[in-house]
Design a protein around this motif. Structure first.
Motif, PDB file in Angstrom:
ATOM      1  N   ALA A   1      10.577  25.311   2.539  1.00 47.08           N
ATOM      2  CA  ALA A   1      10.565  24.564   3.796  1.00 47.08           C
ATOM      3  C   ALA A   1       9.986  25.398   4.928  1.00 47.08           C
ATOM      4  O   ALA A   1      10.216  26.607   5.009  1.00 47.08           O
ATOM      5  CB  ALA A   1      11.984  24.123   4.156  1.00 47.08           C
ATOM      6  N   THR A   2       9.229  24.745   5.812  1.00 49.99           N
ATOM      7  CA  THR A   2       8.757  25.412   7.020  1.00 49.99           C
ATOM      8  C   THR A   2       9.931  25.610   7.978  1.00 49.99           C
ATOM      9  O   THR A   2      10.991  24.996   7.827  1.00 49.99           O
ATOM     10  CB  THR A   2       7.677  24.591   7.719  1.00 49.99           C
ATOM     11  N   LYS A   3       9.713  26.442   8.989  1.00 45.28           N
ATOM     12  CA  LYS A   3      10.797  26.702   9.938  1.00 45.28           C
ATOM     13  C   LYS A   3      11.222  25.428  10.654  1.00 45.28           C
ATOM     14  O   LYS A   3      12.425  25.213  10.899  1.00 45.28           O
ATOM     15  CB  LYS A   3      10.374  27.770  10.941  1.00 45.28           C
ATOM     16  N   ASP A   4      10.279  24.568  10.991  1.00 53.37           N
ATOM     17  CA  ASP A   4      10.625  23.318  11.674  1.00 53.37           C
ATOM     18  C   ASP A   4      11.352  22.361  10.737  1.00 53.37           C
ATOM     19  O   ASP A   4      12.253  21.627  11.158  1.00 53.37           O
ATOM     20  CB  ASP A   4       9.368  22.650  12.234  1.00 53.37           C
ATOM     21  N   GLN A   5      10.982  22.363   9.466  1.00 53.46           N
ATOM     22  CA  GLN A   5      11.696  21.528   8.504  1.00 53.46           C
ATOM     23  C   GLN A   5      13.132  22.002   8.331  1.00 53.46           C
ATOM     24  O   GLN A   5      14.049  21.187   8.162  1.00 53.46           O
ATOM     25  CB  GLN A   5      10.964  21.533   7.166  1.00 53.46           C
ATOM     26  N   VAL A   6      13.347  23.317   8.378  1.00 52.68           N
ATOM     27  CA  VAL A   6      14.711  23.839   8.296  1.00 52.68           C
ATOM     28  C   VAL A   6      15.518  23.406   9.520  1.00 52.68           C
ATOM     29  O   VAL A   6      16.659  22.944   9.407  1.00 52.68           O
ATOM     30  CB  VAL A   6      14.715  25.369   8.161  1.00 52.68           C
ATOM     31  N   ALA A   7      14.931  23.551  10.702  1.00 52.20           N
ATOM     32  CA  ALA A   7      15.631  23.135  11.927  1.00 52.20           C
ATOM     33  C   ALA A   7      15.944  21.643  11.895  1.00 52.20           C
ATOM     34  O   ALA A   7      17.061  21.218  12.238  1.00 52.20           O
ATOM     35  CB  ALA A   7      14.783  23.478  13.145  1.00 52.20           C
ATOM     36  N   ASN A   8      14.983  20.842  11.471  1.00 52.12           N
ATOM     37  CA  ASN A   8      15.208  19.396  11.384  1.00 52.12           C
ATOM     38  C   ASN A   8      16.277  19.061  10.352  1.00 52.12           C
ATOM     39  O   ASN A   8      17.040  18.100  10.519  1.00 52.12           O
ATOM     40  CB  ASN A   8      13.902  18.683  11.032  1.00 52.12           C
ATOM     41  N   TYR A   9      16.334  19.859   9.291  1.00 56.41           N
ATOM     42  CA  TYR A   9      17.348  19.644   8.253  1.00 56.41           C
ATOM     43  C   TYR A   9      18.753  19.787   8.837  1.00 56.41           C
ATOM     44  O   TYR A   9      19.632  18.945   8.594  1.00 56.41           O
ATOM     45  CB  TYR A   9      17.136  20.652   7.123  1.00 56.41           C
ATOM     46  N   PHE A  10      18.964  20.841   9.622  1.00 58.32           N
ATOM     47  CA  PHE A  10      20.299  21.033  10.182  1.00 58.32           C
ATOM     48  C   PHE A  10      20.629  19.995  11.242  1.00 58.32           C
ATOM     49  O   PHE A  10      21.785  19.587  11.389  1.00 58.32           O
ATOM     50  CB  PHE A  10      20.443  22.446  10.736  1.00 58.32           C
ATOM     51  N   GLU A  11      19.616  19.540  11.960  1.00 59.11           N
ATOM     52  CA  GLU A  11      19.843  18.449  12.905  1.00 59.11           C
ATOM     53  C   GLU A  11      20.263  17.184  12.156  1.00 59.11           C
ATOM     54  O   GLU A  11      21.203  16.484  12.567  1.00 59.11           O
ATOM     55  CB  GLU A  11      18.566  18.192  13.710  1.00 59.11           C
ATOM     56  N   ALA A  12      19.571  16.901  11.057  1.00 57.81           N
ATOM     57  CA  ALA A  12      19.900  15.721  10.261  1.00 57.81           C
ATOM     58  C   ALA A  12      21.282  15.868   9.632  1.00 57.81           C
ATOM     59  O   ALA A  12      22.046  14.884   9.552  1.00 57.81           O
ATOM     60  CB  ALA A  12      18.841  15.520   9.178  1.00 57.81           C
ATOM     61  N   TYR A  13      21.617  17.069   9.211  1.00 56.86           N
ATOM     62  CA  TYR A  13      22.929  17.272   8.587  1.00 56.86           C
ATOM     63  C   TYR A  13      24.043  17.075   9.616  1.00 56.86           C
ATOM     64  O   TYR A  13      25.072  16.448   9.327  1.00 56.86           O
ATOM     65  CB  TYR A  13      23.018  18.681   7.990  1.00 56.86           C
ATOM     66  N   ALA A  14      23.834  17.608  10.822  1.00 53.78           N
ATOM     67  CA  ALA A  14      24.831  17.432  11.873  1.00 53.78           C
ATOM     68  C   ALA A  14      25.035  15.954  12.186  1.00 53.78           C
ATOM     69  O   ALA A  14      26.168  15.491  12.402  1.00 53.78           O
ATOM     70  CB  ALA A  14      24.399  18.184  13.130  1.00 53.78           C
ATOM     71  N   LYS A  15      23.942  15.196  12.182  1.00 50.36           N
ATOM     72  CA  LYS A  15      24.048  13.753  12.429  1.00 50.36           C
ATOM     73  C   LYS A  15      24.761  13.061  11.275  1.00 50.36           C
ATOM     74  O   LYS A  15      25.597  12.173  11.485  1.00 50.36           O
ATOM     75  CB  LYS A  15      22.649  13.171  12.622  1.00 50.36           C
ATOM     76  N   LYS A  16      24.472  13.486  10.046  1.00 51.65           N
ATOM     77  CA  LYS A  16      25.070  12.882   8.861  1.00 51.65           C
ATOM     78  C   LYS A  16      26.594  13.015   8.864  1.00 51.65           C
ATOM     79  O   LYS A  16      27.310  12.091   8.496  1.00 51.65           O
ATOM     80  CB  LYS A  16      24.485  13.545   7.609  1.00 51.65           C
ATOM     81  N   ILE A  17      27.082  14.176   9.287  1.00 55.62           N
ATOM     82  CA  ILE A  17      28.527  14.407   9.270  1.00 55.62           C
ATOM     83  C   ILE A  17      29.172  14.083  10.617  1.00 55.62           C
ATOM     84  O   ILE A  17      30.373  14.317  10.807  1.00 55.62           O
ATOM     85  CB  ILE A  17      28.860  15.857   8.866  1.00 55.62           C
ATOM     86  N   ALA A  18      28.366  13.568  11.555  1.00 57.06           N
ATOM     87  CA  ALA A  18      28.859  13.242  12.900  1.00 57.06           C
ATOM     88  C   ALA A  18      29.546  14.449  13.534  1.00 57.06           C
ATOM     89  O   ALA A  18      30.649  14.349  14.085  1.00 57.06           O
ATOM     90  CB  ALA A  18      29.806  12.043  12.853  1.00 57.06           C
ATOM     91  N   ALA A  19      28.880  15.594  13.464  1.00 61.77           N
ATOM     92  CA  ALA A  19      29.459  16.824  14.003  1.00 61.77           C
ATOM     93  C   ALA A  19      29.595  16.727  15.520  1.00 61.77           C
ATOM     94  O   ALA A  19      28.645  16.348  16.209  1.00 61.77           O
ATOM     95  CB  ALA A  19      28.576  18.019  13.641  1.00 61.77           C
TER      96      ALA A  19
END
Length: 421
Positions: free
Chosen positions: A79-97
Motif C-alpha cells: 500500500a502507498t502511504k496515502d492508501q494506509v492513511a485512508n485505510y485507518f480513516e475507513a477503519y475508524a469509520k467502520k467501528i464508529a470510533a
C-alpha cells in the motif's frame, strides 16, 4: 468547553494513528466508554511525515487489522502511504470510533487524593479515569550532532524529505541503512543525483523466499512473537523494501547502480566528513543475518514436509565492490559537490505532556506490556511493547487488545460493591 466544568472521560486515548484506532476498537468491544483525541487528522504522520513515493514495507495481507482488508490492492501488494492513511480513516469509520481531531493534549497530571487525571487540551480541561498514550515511537526526529548548521546548504531528516526536487542541485549523502535510507538513496540516484549512502549495522531479511514473503517466514518461525530482543538489538535497523513491487535490499546492487557506499558517519572537521572503517563488516553482518534466516526457513520446510520451491539463488552473494574493499574514509564536501544530507536516523519519543510517574529519568516509558508503573496510565504502539511485532500494524492491534482487557478488568474492580450483611 473551556468555560465549563471539566469534561469527564472514562478512558482518554491520546493519538489517532494505528495505535489509537486499535485501542478504540478493543475498548468498544469490552464495553468501555472512551474518547480518542488527535491533534491533527487520523493517521496524520502517514500523510505529511513520509516521502511521496513511500509504500508499506509489509504486504497488504499482513500489514492490516483483522477486521478490514485494503481496498483495491492485491494481497501481496504494498500500500502507498496515502492508501494506509485512508485505510485507518475507513477503519475508524467502520467501528464508529469516537475520535475528536484538531485537539492537542498539552498535559496529563494525576489528581491528588482521588483516582484519575487532569488532562489539559487545546480545547479545554478533561477529567479522565484512565489515559492511554497512543502517540507511537515516531515523535521527535533524531539528527546526530555531527555536521554543524551551514556546513552544507541543506540538512533534513527523512521525515522532512518528500522528493528529489526538494533538494538543491548537487550530490547527496543519505545517512542510514534501514528501509527509509535505502529507498530514499535509491530514489535520489534514479533521479540523476550522485548519492553517498552511509551504511551502519543492520538486519537484511529477504523480501521473499521459496514463494513466501519474509513477514510470513517470521510468523511461522515464531520470530514475530519474540518477547525480548537480543542484547543490543532493541533498535536494530531493518533493510527491506516494498518499493517497485518489493525486493530484497542488496547493497552490492546499489553500488553497481552508482551509489557510493560508505561506513558509519562518524565526524566532521573543517569541510571534511569522516566515516568509520566498518563498511565491509556491516555488509558482512547483514549477509549473515539473511543467510541465517534462510537456514531457519529451510529447516522449517524440511521438518514440516512442505512442498515449497527451492531457491538456491537466494544464497548467492557476489563479490564486494571497490567501494567496500577500498572504502572512502573521508569526504571533502566541496570537492564532492555535496549540497544535501538526508538523515534517516530514526526518532525519539516525546512524552513531555505526560507528567506522571510512568517515565524514567530520561523520559523513557516504564511499563510491562504497555501497563505502566503509574496506575491508570498505558502505552501502546511502541517497538517491543510485548513482542518483536509490536510496532507493526497487526502487532499494535494485538497489544491494544491486551491493554483494553486490562482496563476492563480494573474497571470491574473499581465498580465492585461488597454485599451488605
Amino acid at each position: 468547553m473551556s468555560n465549563q466544568e471539566p469534561q469527564e472521560v472514562e478512558v482518554l486515548v491520546v493519538g489517532a494513528g494505528q495505535a489509537g484506532v486499535a485501542m478504540s476498537e478493543h475498548l468498544r468491544n469490552n464495553g468501555v466508554p472512551h474518547l480518542v483525541l488527535e491533534r491533527s487528522r487520523i493517521a496524520e504522520r502517514w500523510r505529511t511525515e513520509r516521502w511521496d513515493s513511500l509504500v508499506a514495507n509489509g504486504p497488504a495481507w499482513h500489514d492490516r487489522f483483522p477486521g478490514l482488508e485494503f481496498h483495491g490492492i492485491a494481497p501481496d501488494g504494498f500500500a502507498t502511504k496515502d492508501q494506509v492513511a485512508n485505510y485507518f480513516e475507513a477503519y475508524a469509520k467502520k467501528i464508529a470510533a469516537p475520535i475528536r481531531t484538531g485537539v492537542e493534549v498539552t498535559s496529563v497530571t494525576p489528581h491528588e487524593r482521588r483516582p484519575g487525571f487532569r488532562v489539559e487540551t487545546s480545547d479545554g480541561v478533561m477529567d479522565a479515569r484512565f489515559v492511554v498514550a497512543a502517540t507511537g515511537p515516531f515523535q521527535k526526529p533524531v539528527i546526530p550532532p555531527i555536521v554543524p548548521d551551514g556546513a552544507v546548504p541543506v540538512q533534513i531528516h527523512s521525515s522532512g524529505y518528500r522528493n528529489s526536487d526538494q533538494l538543491p542541485q548537487g550530490a547527496v549523502l543519505v545517512v542510514g541503512a534501514g528501509s527509509s535510507g535505502v529507498q530514499i538513496a535509491d530514489e535520489l540516484q534514479r533521479s540523476g543525483r550522485q548519492v553517498y549512502l552511509s551504511v551502519g549495522p543492520h538486519d537484511r531479511p529477504p523480501r521473499s523466499y521459496r514463494g513466501r514473503d519474509f513477514c510470513w517466514w517470521l510468523g511461522v518461525l515464531g520470530l514475530w512473537d519474540q518477547e525480548t530482543p537480543a542484547a543490543g538489538a532493541e533498535h536494530v535497523t531493518i533493510a527491506v523494501s516494498g518499493a517497485r513491487g518489493g525486493h530484497t535490499v542488496d547493497f552490492r546492487a546499489l553500488a553497481a547502480q552508482g551509489i557510493q557506499l560508505v561506513g558509519l558517519t562518524d565526524a566532521y572537521d573543517d569541510g571534511v566528513l569522516r566515516f568509520r572503517s566498518d563498511l565491509a563488516q556491516n555488509i558482512a553482518a547483514g549477509d549473515a543475518n539473511l543467510l541465517a534466516l534462510l537456514d531457519q526457513a529451510d529447516a522449517w520446510v524440511e521438518r514440516n514436509g512442505l512442498d515449497l520451491p527451492e531457491e538456491p539463488d537466494a544464497r548467492v552473494i557476489g563479490p564486494n565492490p571497490a567501494c567496500v574493499t577500498d572504502p572512502v574514509l573521508a569526504l571533502d564536501l566541496a570537492e564532492a559537490g555535496l549540497t544535501s544530507i538526508v538523515w534517516a536516523t530514526g526518532f525519539a519519543t516525546d512524552y513531555s505532556w505526560l507528567r506522571v510517574g510512568a517515565l524514567d529519568e530520561s523520559g523513557k516509558p516504564q511499563h510491562r506490556r504497555g501497563i505502566s508503573s503509574e496506575p491508570g496510565v498505558y502505552f501502546v504502539g511502541l517497538p517491543w511493547l510485548s513482542r518483536r511485532g509490536s510496532s507493526f500494524i497487526w502487532g499494535v492491534w494485538h497489544d491494544a487488545k491486551h491493554i483494553a482487557g486490562h482496563i476492563a478488568t480494573q474497571r470491574s474492580y473499581l465498580t465492585y460493591e461488597a454485599p451488605t450483611a
